[in-house]
Design an enzyme around this catalytic site. Sequence first.
Site, short mmCIF file in Angstrom:
data_model
loop_
_atom_site.label_atom_id
_atom_site.label_comp_id
_atom_site.label_asym_id
_atom_site.label_seq_id
_atom_site.Cartn_x
_atom_site.Cartn_y
_atom_site.Cartn_z
N TRP A 362 -6.70 -2.43 3.87
CA TRP A 362 -7.27 -3.07 5.07
C TRP A 362 -8.11 -2.09 5.88
O TRP A 362 -8.84 -2.50 6.78
CB TRP A 362 -6.13 -3.62 5.94
CG TRP A 362 -5.32 -2.53 6.61
CD1 TRP A 362 -4.71 -1.47 6.00
CD2 TRP A 362 -5.03 -2.38 8.00
NE1 TRP A 362 -4.06 -0.68 6.92
CE2 TRP A 362 -4.23 -1.22 8.15
CE3 TRP A 362 -5.36 -3.13 9.13
CZ2 TRP A 362 -3.76 -0.79 9.39
CZ3 TRP A 362 -4.89 -2.68 10.37
CH2 TRP A 362 -4.10 -1.53 10.48
N ASP A 363 -8.00 -0.80 5.53
CA ASP A 363 -8.82 0.23 6.20
C ASP A 363 -10.28 -0.23 6.25
O ASP A 363 -11.00 0.02 7.21
CB ASP A 363 -8.81 1.56 5.42
CG ASP A 363 -7.42 2.10 5.13
OD1 ASP A 363 -6.49 1.30 4.96
OD2 ASP A 363 -7.27 3.32 5.06
N GLU A 489 4.01 0.77 9.29
CA GLU A 489 4.78 0.71 8.05
C GLU A 489 6.17 1.33 8.18
O GLU A 489 6.87 1.47 7.18
CB GLU A 489 4.00 1.39 6.93
CG GLU A 489 2.71 0.64 6.63
CD GLU A 489 1.96 1.21 5.45
OE1 GLU A 489 2.32 2.29 4.95
OE2 GLU A 489 0.99 0.55 5.04
N LYS A 593 4.95 4.28 12.92
CA LYS A 593 4.06 5.14 12.14
C LYS A 593 2.65 5.17 12.74
O LYS A 593 2.02 6.19 12.84
CB LYS A 593 4.01 4.63 10.71
CG LYS A 593 3.18 5.49 9.77
CD LYS A 593 3.14 4.89 8.37
CE LYS A 593 2.37 5.79 7.40
NZ LYS A 593 2.13 5.14 6.11
N GLN A 594 2.15 3.98 13.11
CA GLN A 594 0.75 3.89 13.56
C GLN A 594 0.60 2.70 14.49
O GLN A 594 1.42 1.78 14.46
CB GLN A 594 -0.16 3.74 12.36
CG GLN A 594 0.05 2.45 11.58
CD GLN A 594 -0.40 2.57 10.13
OE1 GLN A 594 0.38 2.94 9.26
NE2 GLN A 594 -1.66 2.25 9.89
C1 BGC Z 1 -1.30 3.59 6.25
C2 BGC Z 1 -1.99 2.29 5.90
C3 BGC Z 1 -3.32 2.59 5.22
C4 BGC Z 1 -3.13 3.50 4.04
C5 BGC Z 1 -4.43 3.92 3.40
C6 BGC Z 1 -1.18 4.43 5.01
O1 BGC Z 1 -0.62 5.67 5.36
O2 BGC Z 1 -0.05 3.36 6.79
O3 BGC Z 1 -2.20 1.53 7.05
O4 BGC Z 1 -3.91 1.41 4.81
O5 BGC Z 1 -2.47 4.68 4.47
O6 BGC Z 1 -5.22 4.61 4.30
#
Ligand code: BGC
Length: 811
Positions: A362-363, A489, A593-594
């Site tokens: 989804w980035d 996540e 996490k984010q």
């Molecule tokens: C993140 C995801 C991201 C992926 C690829 C993961 O560490 O939690 O949101 O899509 O990295 O960049």
Amino acid sequence: MIREHGFPVEPWHVREEELDLDVLAQSESVFALANGHIGLRGNLDEGEPYGISGTYLNSFYELRPLPYAEAGYGYPESGQTIVNVTNGKLIRLLVDDEPLDVRHGELLSHERVLDLRAGTLRRELVWRSPGGSVVKVISTRLVSFTQRSVAAVRYEVEPVNCSIRLIVQSELVANEASATPSTDPRVAAVLESPLVAEEQLVTDDGTALLVHSTRTSKLRAGAAMVHEVDCAVRTDVSTEAYEDWARTTVACELADGERLTLTKLLAYGWSSRRSVPAIRDQVGAALAGARFSGWEGLLAEQRDYLDSFWDAADVRIDGDPEVQQAVRFGLFHVLQAGARAEQRPISAKGLTGPGYDGHAFWDTEMFVLPVLTYTHPAAVADALRWRLDTLELARQRAQQLGLAGAAFPWRTISGHECSGYWPAGTASFHIGADIADAVRRYVQATGDAGFERDIAVDLLVETARLWRTLGHHDRHGRFHIDGVTGPDEYTAVRDDNVYTNLMAQRNLLAAAESAARHPDQARRLGVTDEESAAWRDAAAAMHIQIDDELGVHSQAEEFTRLQEWNFAATPAEHYPLLLHYPYFDLYRKQVIKQADVVLAMHWRGDAFTAEQKARNFAYYEQRTVRDSSLSSCTQAVLAAETGHLELAHDYLGEAALMDLRDIHANTGEGLHIAALAGAWIALVGGFGGLRDHGDVLEFSPRLPERISRLEFSLMWRGLRLRVVVTQAEATYSLRDGSDDARMPLLHHGAAIEVTCAHPVTAPVPPRIHPGPAPSQPHGRAPARRAPAAQVPHQNHPAAGTPTAAGRTAAE
Ligand code: BGC
């Protein structure tokens, strides 16, 4: 780690002044050249030493089994890994029989420069061979933006105060060893000799060609090279080709003051369908195009292409030259990732390294495409056309999961789900709404009616259908989406994730609106009035979780009552937590996490009040560890919106410097393209205050103390809007339209109209002091952009919370 001042601060270049073999993999990523179709890591011309040798073609992958100790229904059976294809960068040099190898002899000087306006990587070195001969080598490499199958290297050698016998061997090498296995789940699986030779030939003009295919995915790739040799003295040139390598050898003797110049033109092509002769011809044609332009022509085309990109995309910052350089570096790599992807994915690492197996997530839609929408919209249309090409696979996946519509894969190259970990893969259904939002944004920003009719309706309708079956109305009529994973996540499979629900809400409404605007397309897709009404009902009844006692949105049902994570007892070296703690423990505690609610407050800021934003931001700041590089840019945007401008500046710095400082200590595996795009988002969304919720763009510009002026441009329906912000005022001007072309917009909530003839200047309203900046978990505050003395209100911990004085673990 890349040293603190690894790359001197310059506005348009990234320069490495000496070669540091300890960070070779990192510099290979930083110096990678790509055009969205071909990617060349910044490996040394002579091939060795290397950190990770890498040459990639977008979507050229091999399948590999995904073994499960305990499999379950609907688990993907095979994964996809990007292949390191035939290496055409190689140029080896022998000086009086001694191979140029920076580990031997004496490297008297070594400099590499990535030129962001020329689109080239230039390397200049002076080397004394063990036998005492000294040579100067200059190599200049490019991957063409204008000819997407073409790359080229100019290699110049001259003796320094001596006469030498030189042998230059320019090669194509397939199946080279490229990386060592690792236990980090974020790195790529290692494929041993993935390429099977199918054809090799040398033509009369010295062109060498190798064609290979993959064993299981059955993809076929061709690589070809041809050389021009320029030397005042006699040279002997020969070319040979074998199954896994081809070589052009140039021999000559040079006296002091003489020089050998070799120009290597390279072409690549691949296909899942075309035959060996067809691939051979395709690559041959690309090479003919490159020859026709010649080296100088390729350089000139590259420059023109980049001039026009920078004209539309450049961001100028007065007051923070380090961030200025980093933002341009980021924009350059975002362009390299997407410019010529042409209906292929834009992956998390672009084409700069093998990290995450080369997968797109989804980035793309939530970080990269918002930037490209306003700077290089053609690339967005292409990226979304790729999603449309994979729609049938997404429909099949939804069916397999017992759902209607389309379930797009969490990570993929070809459109098949490749995530073997369903709680943070399949369950991350928000990707559908993310795609829908990128579609909506592109249509709104460009007014591209053909795209809306042919691409947008299908994507919006099928993603909306998923939500309607994934979610349900409860007995009170409220619409819930249960058992899904949001962006964070460290929290998985929860009910009513706020981000997911708000994005799904927008997705459902966008589908209903576009079906109404395009009745023929809607009919073709079988959309009835009842179905559209059901989407609107679900959107209207969407349940958004608020903890009334704390007065904050709850990231998901009951999130705010979970046990707190013990940050004080978490040592710095235990970050990222996913490598040191079991998921079951992360999942049952309040550790993030984010950005998740914070991300919702950015892209769905229209669904929150200013007061809610301030309270939510403070609450989630204290629990967000930023173990994902995707987080800091969003935190910058919300820090700016809630008035914490210096904190926003710190987060901007982190996003922008993610790879130039290797902040997550894994730049070697490839760049963090979303974070680099995030630097633009932090500046334009944060300090420019851009929001695009509706038909009219909104700006609420306000600068932190250290930035005295910010200038950026946006493409909007064929017009170019330029915004210049100072501490006191903002000026909006419009170009590329007739004198009466006009653009309505909002400045700090007030409607203004800009025309091509009349720029508008409006004052920046005084800032209402927001109080102390929120704190972060112990040791997880971002590095400061300004000395504390200049920043009176930054990072004072709230009473009872741990101090936020520490720097991130990885710095
Ligand atoms: C993140 C995801 C991201 C992926 C690829 C993961 O560490 O939690 O949101 O899509 O990295 O960049």
